[in-house]
Enzyme design. Structure first.
Site, PDB file in Angstrom:
ATOM      1  N   GLU A   1      19.617 -90.794 -24.930  1.00 58.17           N
ATOM      2  CA  GLU A   1      21.028 -91.160 -25.005  1.00 58.17           C
ATOM      3  C   GLU A   1      21.757 -90.101 -25.814  1.00 58.17           C
ATOM      4  O   GLU A   1      21.266 -89.718 -26.872  1.00 58.17           O
ATOM      5  CB  GLU A   1      21.206 -92.530 -25.679  1.00 58.17           C
ATOM      6  CG  GLU A   1      22.648 -92.981 -25.621  1.00 58.17           C
ATOM      7  CD  GLU A   1      22.892 -94.363 -26.233  1.00 58.17           C
ATOM      8  OE1 GLU A   1      21.964 -94.975 -26.767  1.00 58.17           O
ATOM      9  OE2 GLU A   1      24.039 -94.804 -26.162  1.00 58.17           O
TER      10      GLU A   1
ATOM     11  N   GLU B   1      18.405-102.398 -32.867  1.00 58.09           N
ATOM     12  CA  GLU B   1      17.730-101.835 -31.679  1.00 58.09           C
ATOM     13  C   GLU B   1      17.073-102.948 -30.870  1.00 58.09           C
ATOM     14  O   GLU B   1      17.110-102.929 -29.635  1.00 58.09           O
ATOM     15  CB  GLU B   1      16.695-100.781 -32.084  1.00 58.09           C
ATOM     16  CG  GLU B   1      17.235 -99.647 -32.966  1.00 58.09           C
ATOM     17  CD  GLU B   1      18.502 -98.996 -32.462  1.00 58.09           C
ATOM     18  OE1 GLU B   1      18.739 -98.963 -31.242  1.00 58.09           O
ATOM     19  OE2 GLU B   1      19.295 -98.512 -33.304  1.00 58.09           O
TER      20      GLU B   1
END
Ligand code: ARG
Ligand code: ZN
Length: 883
Positions: free
Chosen positions: A124, A301
């Site tokens: 990402e 996360e």
């Protein structure tokens, strides 16, 4: 690096892809110098799109061949694209690509790179294109099967997303592993690891009765520091199922720690990769703040598995769809974990303080952008406090407007509608509103969504009028918003204002009520109010705005003493302090602090019922940065001098109270990173800092001696570094030997050495005699054998701390701080553009600097911007700063 301006991408230009990739088979022959990647892509034409060439993203990789149906296909390169002009005409076809990349040369830490002798990935936002050619955009979702091959002795652990389906031996001491991830995912969630690691593991049973395996992988020797990360992971799994009904959907969930990492961590499906800073902790190496950070990042996360992975973003402009929502979720998680009302409030205060320290200046500066940006040159520049923290506030306001249960219904509807899809911020807001027809949100959804579209922090003005005869209190709320880049005028926002009325004697005159302002000006009437009240507005910081409620000292003192909303109670204390700081900054000399203020601070410090954590927050003066933000033009040296002077005054005036607070808050029990213990340590450390400050000024050796002793024999890192900070910031003679001691005790432990650098980079710059010492020390540390610009944590601990968190050392009349900044920026950029672009952001607010700083800052900016080979990332930030 490219020549000429970077391509700017616009949100309005979004178009669905002309090709989908439904299935991916990847095979890696891992080698640090040259890794070979073979990829088999199962492609499907989008019937809605015109026939056109297939353009795959690729960056810093080399193609060996492209084939389909056993035949080579011709291709060409166009900018950073691999163009196949004549792909097979079928509705579905398979493309086979072979390419190479060089992990060991990849210092950008984006794509496949090496760290500490292992292989790691970060994809990402656009790192996958640095691994292989692909449609690197989040709306292209595929099922992955990944084969990893590598030398077995060097890389015994081979991991990728999903489930391990096969593993075995190969010739020449190599081995392999095959992983399959059943969930279709965008390529930014792909990950692989090949390294010599060990793991802590634990089984967990979800409500459905299924057993899941949790694993935390670290380097040999770090296993003893994984207990807290594992406990946080278990807690996260339990919490998401209990609070939102979202269970773990994988047989196996892995966390891997890596030393070189650009950000905090990454939510790759089933294989989260973390900066070591957010995994490794023991009482001896990590502070209470570190422990809390691990809990929140592990939670963050993990929560992405639903908010981000199961439902992802259609395009990167929607980044806050997953980040704002997931930050909101991790904040709620930490609050629920904290326990009681007071600990929850402390967490909320800390979050708001963080928002004001990072996001408010961003919203007022050169990089201001909406929560859902409209354009970017480098998407990595938009992983910002606005997208994350302001985005979380937008989600929180939705919860306030529909209620907690309504919000949970909204989340349920969001998953019913969009599970498995790549969607937009609008889709999210629509689901929350649709699940709550008749709510304050549903009634004005379109207006509410301006929070996504308009940048800048709105201003909220509140003025009350009391009619004693009618026993009526009328509150007039008005809002305004200043222009921001590209947005000269603003439409009104929907501002939820939680409000209560407090009596001058501290009693409640009207209980808490939700006022919703959605026009430029509105009046709200409170009936049957027995006496003239003090309004307590924006309780719990119910909207991310700047409030001007016109309250004076007497009213703020009432709120500080009595408000039942702990956030506003804290806020009242901060506002009393801020008013005094601002007055002194703008006056020629700094006067003695007034007795009512000092007495109020003493009352809080001595209060028998208040939490130590809360006291510490009240007794900490607003930061220099926050003071600067209140001024149209600010002089960092003046602000520093005034704030230091106030600290010295509070140190002197409350001396006996500080000593009492220190003794009373020493923790005798064994170390535990609980909010209760952490609060006591925080207050004791603040007290020690104040005691040392006063002692050094008055020539007394007792407290510095005690602090030095504590550096040597503290049983935990919070107390050790607290004592060291007290010596360093008070400029005690014992600071040098204490620093040396600390470094020796660190024993080369990287995360502890980072703290040693960071503390020196933040060292309070002496006011008057000795001025410049802190800057000189930080600069000299560049040459320290432990220092390296290549490791982001190390670079951040020295360079970023100095430039961002030590204004008086950084902003110098001789511009040496800006020269330091420019030199480091130009050194870091070729190594790691993402990191360099973060450093470039130091100058975001240069236009608000007073002279001579302002001109010197502009000159430094212009000098760096004139360099020809800057990365797109840095160029975008500097370009905006100079616009
Ligand atoms: N999604 C990650 C997180 O918030 C952050 C990844 C940031 N990557 C980047 N290149 N800026 O949890
Ligand atoms: Zn995130």
């Amino acid at each position: 690096m490219r020549e000429g301006p970077a391509t700017v991408v616009h949100r309005q230009d979004y178009a669905a892809p002309a090709f989908w990739i439904r299935q991916v088979e990847l095979c890696f022959d891992l080698d640090p110098v040259k890794t070979i990647v073979s990829s088999k892509l199962h492609i499907e034409r989008n019937p809605a799109a015109e026939p056109q060439p297939l353009k795959l993203h690729g960056e810093d990789i080399s193609v060996l061949r492209v084939m389909s149906g056993g035949e080579s296909l011709s291709f060409r390169h166009e900018d950073k694209l691999l163009v196949i002009d004549n792909p097979p005409a079928d509705a579905q076809f398979v493309l086979e690509i072979r390419n190479t990349c060089s992990p060991e040369k990849n210092t950008h830490l984006s794509g496949l790179y090496t760290s500490g002798g292992g292989f790691f990935t970060q994809c990402e936002a656009e790192g996958f294109r640095r691994i292989t050619y692909f449609l690197d955009r989040p709306d292209v979702m595929a099922v992955y099967t990944v084969t990893l091959r590598a030398d077995k002795a060097k890389y015994p652990v081979l991991l990728s997303n999903g489930n391990l389906v096969e593993q075995g031996e190969l010739d020449n001491g190599r081995h392999f592993a095959v992983w399959h991830d059943p969930f279709p995912k965008p390529c930014y969630l792909f990950a692989l690891v090949g390294a010599d690691l060990v793991c802590r593991e634990q089984k967990i049973r979800t409500r459905a009765g299924k057993e899941h395996l949790l694993q935390v992988f670290v380097r040999r020797g770090d296993l003893g520091k994984t207990e807290h990360a594992m406990a946080s992971l278990v807690a996260s799994v339990v919490w998401d199922e209990a609070r939102f009904g979202l269970p773990l959907d994988l047989e196996r969930f892995m966390i891997v720690a890596v030393e070189d990492f650009n950000m905090g961590a990454m939510e790759n499906k089933g294989l989260n990769i973390f900066n070591t800073k957010y995994v490794l902790a023991s009482p001896a190496t990590a502070t209470d703040v570190d422990f809390a950070g691990i809990e929140s990042v592990v939670g963050h996360e993990y929560f992405h598995n639903w908010t981000g992975n199961r439902i992802t973003c259609r395009d990167w402009f929607q980044l806050s769809l997953k980040e704002g929502l997931t930050v909101f979720r991790d904040q709620e998680f930490s609050m629920d974990m904290a326990g009681g009302a007071s600990a929850r409030a402390v967490k909320r205060i800390e979050d708001v303080r963080g928002l004001r320290a990072a996001q408010f200046p961003e919203d007022a500066g050169a990089m201001a952008h909406p929560v859902r940006p409209d354009s970017y040159a480098a998407i990595d520049n938009f992983y910002t406090a606005t997208v994350y923290e302001k985005g979380a506030e937008v989600v929180r306001m939705m919860q306030t407007l529909v209620g907690r249960e309504g919000f949970e219904r909204g989340i349920t509807l969001y998953f019913e509608r969009h599970d498995g899809q790549a969607v937009t911020c609008d889709d999210f807001a629509q689901a929350i509103a649709d699940a709550n027809p008749g709510s304050e949100l549903a009634a004005r959804l379109e207006t509410f969504k301006r929070w996504y579209a308009q940048a800048g922090t709105p201003r909220l003005k509140a003025r009350g009028a009391y009619d004693a005869e009618a026993r009526r209190y009328t509150l007039t709320l008005t809002q305004s918003a200043e222009p921001s880049p590209g947005q000269p005028t603003k439409e009104p926002f929907v501002i939820p204002v939680l409000a209560a009325l407090i009596g001058r004697d501290g009693g409640t005159l009207a209980g808490e009520r939700l006022l919703v302002l959605d026009t430029p000006e509105q009046q709200f009437v409170f009936e049957d109010v027995a006496a003239e009240p003090v309004p307590s507005l924006l309780r719990g910081f119910s909207a991310p705005v700047i409030l001007d409620d016109g309250l004076g000292d007497a009213e703020l003192l009432t709120l500080l003493a009595h408000d039942s909303d702990p956030f506003n109670r804290w806020e009242a204390g901060q506002r009393l302090a801020l008013a005094r700081l601002l007055a002194a900054v703008q006056a020629p000399t700094t006067e003695a602090l007034d007795t009512p203020f000092v007495d109020a601070m003493r009352a809080v410090l001595r209060h028998p019922a208040l939490d130590p954590a809360f006291k510490e927050l009240v007794l900490t003066l607003p930061s220099e940065g926050y003071v600067a933000e209140q001024l149209a033009s600010f002089d960092p040296q003046r602000i520093h001098a005034v704030r230091e002077n106030f600290r010295e005054q509070l140190a002197a005036a409350l001396q006996t109270d500080w000593a009492e607070a220190f003794e009373a808050n020493l923790v005798q029990e064994g170390y535990a990173p609980t909010p209760a213990q952490a609060g006591r340590r925080a207050l004791a450390n603040l007290a020690l800092a104040m005691l040392c400050l006063h002692a050094v000024r008055s020539g007394d050796a007792v407290w510095p001696g005690r602090a030095y002793q504590r550096v040597k024999d503290a049983s935990n890192m919070t107390d050790r570094i607290g004592a060291l900070a007290a010596l360093v910031h008070s400029h005690s003679e014992l600071a040098e030997p204490a620093l040396a001691r600390f470094h020796a005790i660190a024993g080369g432990e990287p995360l502890v050495v980072d703290k040693w650098f960071a503390l020196q980079a933040q060292a309070s710059e002496p006011v008057g005699a000795g001025h410049g010492r802190a800057f000189a020390r930080a600069k000299a540390l560049l040459k320290h054998p432990d220092f390296s610009l290549k490791n982001p944590n190390r670079a951040r601990s020295l360079v970023f701390q100095l430039c961002m968190n030590n204004p008086a050392a950084f902003h110098r009349a001789d511009a040496a701080g800006y020269v330091f900044w420019a030199e480091r920026l130009l050194e870091i950029d070729p190594i790691n553009p993402q990191l360099a672009a973060r450093l470039a952001r130091v100058m975001d607010r240069w236009t608000a600097l007073a002279e001579p700083y302002r001109s010197a800052a502009r000159e430094a900016l212009a000098r760096v911007a004139a360099k020809p080979d800057l990365s797109d990332d840095v160029r975008e930030v500097l370009g905006r700063a100079l616009e």
